[in-house]
Design a protein around this motif. Structure first.
Motif, mmCIF file in Angstrom:
data_model
loop_
_atom_site.group_PDB
_atom_site.id
_atom_site.type_symbol
_atom_site.label_atom_id
_atom_site.label_comp_id
_atom_site.label_asym_id
_atom_site.label_seq_id
_atom_site.Cartn_x
_atom_site.Cartn_y
_atom_site.Cartn_z
ATOM 1 N N PHE A 155 0.809 -1.215 0.000
ATOM 2 C CA PHE A 155 0.000 0.000 0.000
ATOM 3 C C PHE A 155 0.847 1.270 0.000
ATOM 4 C CE2 PHE A 155 -2.058 -3.392 2.478
ATOM 5 C CZ PHE A 155 -3.107 -3.673 1.621
ATOM 6 N N ALA A 156 2.166 1.114 -0.096
ATOM 7 C CA ALA A 156 3.036 2.291 -0.107
ATOM 8 C C ALA A 156 2.976 2.986 -1.458
ATOM 9 C CB ALA A 156 4.472 1.892 0.214
ATOM 10 N N SER A 157 3.133 4.296 -1.441
ATOM 11 C CA SER A 157 3.195 5.071 -2.678
ATOM 12 C C SER A 157 4.635 5.543 -2.864
ATOM 13 C CB SER A 157 2.246 6.279 -2.602
ATOM 14 O OG SER A 157 2.318 7.033 -3.788
ATOM 15 N N PRO A 158 5.430 4.839 -3.681
ATOM 16 C CA PRO A 158 6.847 5.192 -3.810
ATOM 17 C C PRO A 158 7.032 6.557 -4.448
ATOM 18 C CG PRO A 158 6.238 3.577 -5.473
ATOM 19 C CD PRO A 158 5.057 3.724 -4.555
ATOM 20 N N PRO A 159 8.068 7.292 -4.066
ATOM 21 C CA PRO A 159 8.311 8.610 -4.662
ATOM 22 C C PRO A 159 8.851 8.475 -6.080
ATOM 23 C CG PRO A 159 10.102 8.027 -3.180
ATOM 24 C CD PRO A 159 9.072 6.946 -3.041
ATOM 25 N N PRO A 160 8.648 9.482 -6.923
ATOM 26 C CA PRO A 160 9.215 9.434 -8.278
ATOM 27 C C PRO A 160 10.736 9.519 -8.242
ATOM 28 C CG PRO A 160 8.200 11.565 -7.845
ATOM 29 C CD PRO A 160 7.856 10.696 -6.682
ATOM 30 N N VAL A 161 11.364 8.866 -9.196
ATOM 31 C CA VAL A 161 12.832 8.838 -9.299
ATOM 32 C C VAL A 161 13.231 9.484 -10.629
ATOM 33 C CG1 VAL A 161 14.886 7.379 -9.382
ATOM 34 C CG2 VAL A 161 12.987 6.768 -7.874
ATOM 35 N N TYR A 162 14.204 10.380 -10.566
ATOM 36 C CA TYR A 162 14.682 11.129 -11.734
ATOM 37 C C TYR A 162 16.027 10.534 -12.159
ATOM 38 C CZ TYR A 162 16.192 15.223 -14.473
ATOM 39 O OH TYR A 162 16.631 16.064 -15.461
ATOM 40 N N VAL A 163 16.095 10.025 -13.403
ATOM 41 C CA VAL A 163 17.327 9.396 -13.902
ATOM 42 C C VAL A 163 17.789 10.152 -15.143
ATOM 43 C CG1 VAL A 163 18.439 7.257 -14.630
ATOM 44 C CG2 VAL A 163 16.470 7.166 -13.070
ATOM 45 N N PRO A 164 18.845 10.957 -15.069
ATOM 46 C CA PRO A 164 19.337 11.680 -16.238
ATOM 47 C C PRO A 164 20.000 10.739 -17.243
ATOM 48 C CG PRO A 164 20.794 12.034 -14.368
ATOM 49 C CD PRO A 164 19.630 11.262 -13.846
ATOM 50 N N VAL A 165 19.811 11.017 -18.519
ATOM 51 C CA VAL A 165 20.432 10.254 -19.611
ATOM 52 C C VAL A 165 21.461 11.148 -20.275
ATOM 53 C CG1 VAL A 165 20.041 9.029 -21.779
ATOM 54 C CG2 VAL A 165 18.338 8.899 -19.939
ATOM 55 N N MET A 166 22.726 10.719 -20.315
ATOM 56 C CA MET A 166 23.817 11.580 -20.737
ATOM 57 C C MET A 166 24.266 11.350 -22.187
ATOM 58 S SD MET A 166 23.968 13.093 -17.890
ATOM 59 C CE MET A 166 25.325 14.186 -18.277
ATOM 60 N N ASN A 167 24.118 10.132 -22.705
ATOM 61 C CA ASN A 167 24.783 9.796 -23.968
ATOM 62 C C ASN A 167 23.847 9.439 -25.110
ATOM 63 O OD1 ASN A 167 27.454 9.924 -22.682
ATOM 64 N ND2 ASN A 167 26.776 8.062 -21.630
ATOM 65 N N THR A 168 22.539 9.431 -24.881
ATOM 66 C CA THR A 168 21.602 9.086 -25.943
ATOM 67 C C THR A 168 20.271 9.773 -25.676
ATOM 68 O OG1 THR A 168 20.632 7.257 -27.193
ATOM 69 C CG2 THR A 168 20.741 7.002 -24.809
ATOM 70 N N ASP A 169 19.315 9.515 -26.518
ATOM 71 C CA ASP A 169 18.000 10.150 -26.388
ATOM 72 C C ASP A 169 17.180 9.406 -25.333
ATOM 73 O OD1 ASP A 169 15.729 11.558 -26.674
ATOM 74 O OD2 ASP A 169 15.299 10.972 -28.749
ATOM 75 N N ALA A 170 16.634 10.118 -24.342
ATOM 76 C CA ALA A 170 15.852 9.492 -23.278
ATOM 77 C C ALA A 170 14.603 8.812 -23.827
ATOM 78 C CB ALA A 170 15.468 10.538 -22.230
ATOM 79 N N SER A 171 14.025 9.369 -24.915
ATOM 80 C CA SER A 171 12.835 8.751 -25.500
ATOM 81 C C SER A 171 13.150 7.371 -26.057
ATOM 82 C CB SER A 171 12.265 9.635 -26.616
ATOM 83 O OG SER A 171 11.866 10.886 -26.096
ATOM 84 N N ARG A 172 14.348 7.196 -26.576
ATOM 85 C CA ARG A 172 14.762 5.893 -27.083
ATOM 86 C C ARG A 172 14.848 4.871 -25.951
ATOM 87 N NH1 ARG A 172 19.906 4.186 -26.859
ATOM 88 N NH2 ARG A 172 20.381 2.229 -27.929
ATOM 89 N N ILE A 173 15.419 5.282 -24.831
ATOM 90 C CA ILE A 173 15.517 4.374 -23.691
ATOM 91 C C ILE A 173 14.131 4.050 -23.144
ATOM 92 C CG2 ILE A 173 16.339 4.165 -21.309
ATOM 93 C CD1 ILE A 173 18.849 5.574 -22.056
ATOM 94 N N GLU A 174 13.237 5.032 -23.162
ATOM 95 C CA GLU A 174 11.876 4.772 -22.686
ATOM 96 C C GLU A 174 11.209 3.689 -23.527
ATOM 97 O OE1 GLU A 174 7.601 7.036 -21.987
ATOM 98 O OE2 GLU A 174 8.940 7.545 -23.649
ATOM 99 N N GLN A 175 11.412 3.720 -24.838
ATOM 100 C CA GLN A 175 10.831 2.701 -25.707
ATOM 101 C C GLN A 175 11.378 1.315 -25.368
ATOM 102 O OE1 GLN A 175 11.547 3.970 -29.717
ATOM 103 N NE2 GLN A 175 10.180 5.744 -29.577
ATOM 104 N N ILE A 176 12.662 1.246 -25.100
ATOM 105 C CA ILE A 176 13.264 -0.040 -24.721
ATOM 106 C C ILE A 176 12.675 -0.523 -23.395
ATOM 107 C CG2 ILE A 176 15.417 -1.189 -24.067
ATOM 108 C CD1 ILE A 176 16.894 0.763 -25.908
ATOM 109 N N LEU A 177 12.536 0.382 -22.442
ATOM 110 C CA LEU A 177 11.976 0.007 -21.140
ATOM 111 C C LEU A 177 10.545 -0.499 -21.273
ATOM 112 C CD1 LEU A 177 13.285 2.943 -18.909
ATOM 113 C CD2 LEU A 177 14.087 0.586 -18.909
ATOM 114 N N ARG A 178 9.753 0.128 -22.121
ATOM 115 C CA ARG A 178 8.358 -0.286 -22.284
ATOM 116 C C ARG A 178 8.267 -1.676 -22.923
ATOM 117 N NH1 ARG A 178 4.734 3.259 -20.820
ATOM 118 N NH2 ARG A 178 5.344 5.449 -20.569
ATOM 119 N N SER A 179 9.278 -2.058 -23.681
ATOM 120 C CA SER A 179 9.302 -3.394 -24.256
ATOM 121 C C SER A 179 9.791 -4.425 -23.243
ATOM 122 C CB SER A 179 10.204 -3.405 -25.497
ATOM 123 O OG SER A 179 10.342 -4.708 -26.008
#
Length: 292
Positions: A155-179
């Motif tokens: 029942f815990a509501s975890p806090p959001p986590v911010y992860v900076p992406v330094m070497n590529t497009d964050a949208s590309r990594i998001e697509q990989i994560l969703r897969s």
């Protein structure tokens, strides 16, 4: 009589009763209590006795102990109870039960004076409940199910986590994560539902179903901050740590593969290991021909 005196016992007459001592008054014999036979089983207990009152009291005690196991309650006055929790987090259950009873009270159109109030005391990991006897009994039955090691952190509501992406497009990594994490991103996220025990009232069963619905959201939530090129996610601690490590791994690989590019190709009709072996064989043949 001489043998009785030598052994230190009281003399008895032919009928087996003690002889009255000089100067003493005869006393009525106290009937012996009927013994109680108790045989514990895997699912049922068998009790037997010739004393029906003892049987009824013992059966009530066993039923009550079975329903109330794991929940300690301290009655405070006429309308308040303190429930000491053994496993669950009191602050988390305060939010769950408060929202649950607010919805229930809207249906019953109760007044503010009769409103059930639930407050967590983190010092002793307890819930202080003020309300009617009916509501406090319902909360006790709910806690008998929810105060379990199985539901720690549910029942815990975890806090959001911010992860900076330094070497590529964050949208590309998001697509990989969703897969890769498609199951955790779906409704329920593979989280087992709360089992509704048999024998509970319809009201308690309905409340447990409502709790199941409220916690059936995805385990992992993802979004992209395009301004700072970062991944923002919300997940339980263990899953959050795993996803963060995967993001950093993909981000690091982008620096070594930038000239060649990286593309993720999903496979549906074959095995990834077989494709890897085939590609290695082709590369090996090429290197052999180049040496010639």
């Amino acid at each position: 009589a001489r043998a009785a005196a030598d052994s230190g016992s009281k003399p008895t007459n032919a009928a087996g009763r003690e002889d009255a001592q000089p100067g003493s008054e005869p006393t009525a014999a106290t009937p012996a209590a009927s013994p109680i036979v108790l045989i514990p089983g895997a699912e049922n207990w068998t009790i037997a006795s010739e004393d029906p009152q003892a049987l009824e009291l013992l059966s009530r005690w066993i039923e009550t102990a079975g329903r109330e196991v794991g929940v300690d309650a301290i009655e405070v006055g006429r309308n308040s109870s303190i429930f000491v929790l053994k496993h669950a987090n009191a602050a988390e259950l305060e939010n769950v039960l408060t929202n649950l009873f607010r919805r229930s009270e809207r249906i019953r159109t109760s007044t503010t004076e009769n409103e059930t109030r639930i407050v967590a005391d983190p010092r002793i990991n307890a819930l202080v409940v003020r309300g009617s006897q009916t509501d406090r009994t319902a909360i006790r039955e709910l806690l008998a199910v929810l105060d379990s090691p199985q539901f720690i952190g549910l029942f815990a509501s975890p806090p959001p986590v911010y992860v900076p992406v330094m070497n590529t497009d964050a949208s590309r990594i998001e697509q990989i994560l969703r897969s890769v994490y498609a199951a955790q991103l779906s409704r329920g996220g593979g989280r087992p539902p709360i089992t509704i025990p048999s024998g509970v009232s319809t009201e308690i069963a309905t409340m447990l179903e409502q709790i199941n619905a409220s916690v059936s959201g995805p385990l992992l939530q993802l979004s992209v901050d395009e301004v700072s090129n970062a991944i923002v996610m919300r997940a339980p601690p263990e899953l959050s740590k795993e996803v963060r490590g995967f993001i950093e791994q993909v981000d690091t690989q982008a620096t070594t593969s930038r000239s060649r590019g990286v593309r993720v190709v999903p496979l549906s009709q074959t095995n990834a290991e077989q494709i890897r072996q085939l590609l290695e064989s082709v590369q090996s043949d090429r290197r052999g021909r180049n040496r010639r």
